[in-house]
Design an enzyme around this catalytic site. Sequence first.
Site, PDB file in Angstrom:
ATOM      1  CG  ASP A  34       0.524   0.931   4.599  1.00 50.24           C
ATOM      2  OD1 ASP A  34       1.744   0.825   4.767  1.00 50.24           O
ATOM      3  OD2 ASP A  34      -0.059   0.023   5.139  1.00 50.24           O
TER       4      ASP A  34
ATOM      5  N   GLY B 112      -8.279  20.787  18.038  1.00 51.42           N
ATOM      6  CA  GLY B 112      -7.724  22.238  17.926  1.00 51.42           C
ATOM      7  C   GLY B 112      -8.521  22.983  19.294  1.00 51.42           C
ATOM      8  N   GLY B 113      -8.510  24.232  18.877  1.00 50.56           N
ATOM      9  CA  GLY B 113      -8.832  25.272  19.777  1.00 50.56           C
ATOM     10  C   GLY B 113     -10.447  25.358  20.049  1.00 50.56           C
TER      11      GLY B 113
ATOM     12  CD  GLN C 232      -2.883   1.259   2.381  1.00 51.57           C
ATOM     13  OE1 GLN C 232      -3.573   2.162   2.717  1.00 51.57           O
ATOM     14  NE2 GLN C 232      -3.004   0.382   3.060  1.00 51.57           N
TER      15      GLN C 232
ATOM     16  CD  GLU D 187      -2.233   2.473   8.343  1.00 49.08           C
ATOM     17  OE1 GLU D 187      -2.179   3.461   9.077  1.00 49.08           O
ATOM     18  OE2 GLU D 187      -1.621   2.445   7.068  1.00 49.08           O
TER      19      GLU D 187
END
Length: 415
Positions: free
Chosen positions: A168, A247-248, A17, A139
């Site tokens: 991968d 995130g924020g 892959q 993977e």
Amino acid sequence: MTKALEGIRILDFTHVQSGPTCTQLLAWFGADVIKVERAGEGDATRGQLRDIPDVDSLYFTMLNHNKRSITLNTKTAAGREVLDSLIRHCDVLVENFAPGALDRMGVTWEHIQKTNPRMILASVKGFGPGPYVDCKVYENVAQCAGGAASTTGDPDGLPMVTGAQIGDSGTGLHLALGIVTALFQREKTGRGQKVMAAMQDAVLNLCRVKLRDQQRLERTGELREYPQYPEIEFGEAVPRAGNASGGGQPGSILKCKGWQKDPNAYIYFITQGAVWPAICKVIGEEDWITNPHFATPQARLPHLKMIFDRIEEWTKTKTKFEAMDILNEFDIPCGPILSMKEIAEDESLRATGTVVEVDHPARGKYLTVGNPIKLSDSQTEVTRSPLLGEHTEEVLRQLGYSGSDIERLRTEGVL
């Protein structure tokens, strides 16, 4: 219309892959990708996870579009001569063999440089230089070693790998960028160079926000946007955060109408500060707009669980698509949890070429992903994956071999 990488020839020694993801992307952009395979067997994924007996698996076909396949026995002297001819005529050699395998084949960097000083050697490896450089990586190993698994999953649960193939396919995409960059630099220097993408490095690159949070945790002792705050004490390392936003802007997955029977009747909901008044109005809690416990993002952090519980009371009265329509009117960030069945049937994704139907001579029509990167002056046409050795004679004739030469090589077991 020309293709972006038209005229670039790739010698593809990849399998499974990570490497094929890279070379398929280059092929979609117009490069001539020549996939070198072992006679009678080929890429191992041709036979893995088959859904139709004796037919190339979807695993293989969905990673090898737009390529040409040749079979070559590089253990013979004549096979090595063919390989050297390919090296002379190609711009890039891409491989994802185990560490040292290419050298054991005699295809060292020194040999490549001597044969074609302009060639770029691009490699996927599990780890970069260090204690694990010789380890074989798949993977899920990459996800674990790159920091993804330790930061994924329920706060009180086991480390968890994601269904997205960030080890991968993610590394293959990184390597493709490295190859294109090396080709651009070659225009200035005239020289080839080595390009390497380690799977651990690529996963970590995709997990950079967690490395950010590690440093924040060391300085403050807490991560207030994580669901552990404020009841659970933080440890020394970034914890698993369930479905909290990376995130924020705090976010969570919430139940929608039908969740009792449909495992994907959910929506991802983000309480972005700019639309907080709109959120309050939609769920019927307008007093929260000015309430000092909820009025600012910082004030809301200790109450996130209660806030999302209240929002979920509203989302449970709507289907995920009904909720999407209402929330989008107010620019409230959200997204439905789409199943693979829903994605496969999404007409808009087919219209953009993100999901493509391909016709294969043995398996018939099947769905695959198309090029995720759209160029206005280089349209992608997804063509089927090659049959094993389908283009052997075609490629050798382009290298200057005659019909009698090719027949001799077949007789000698080179092809």
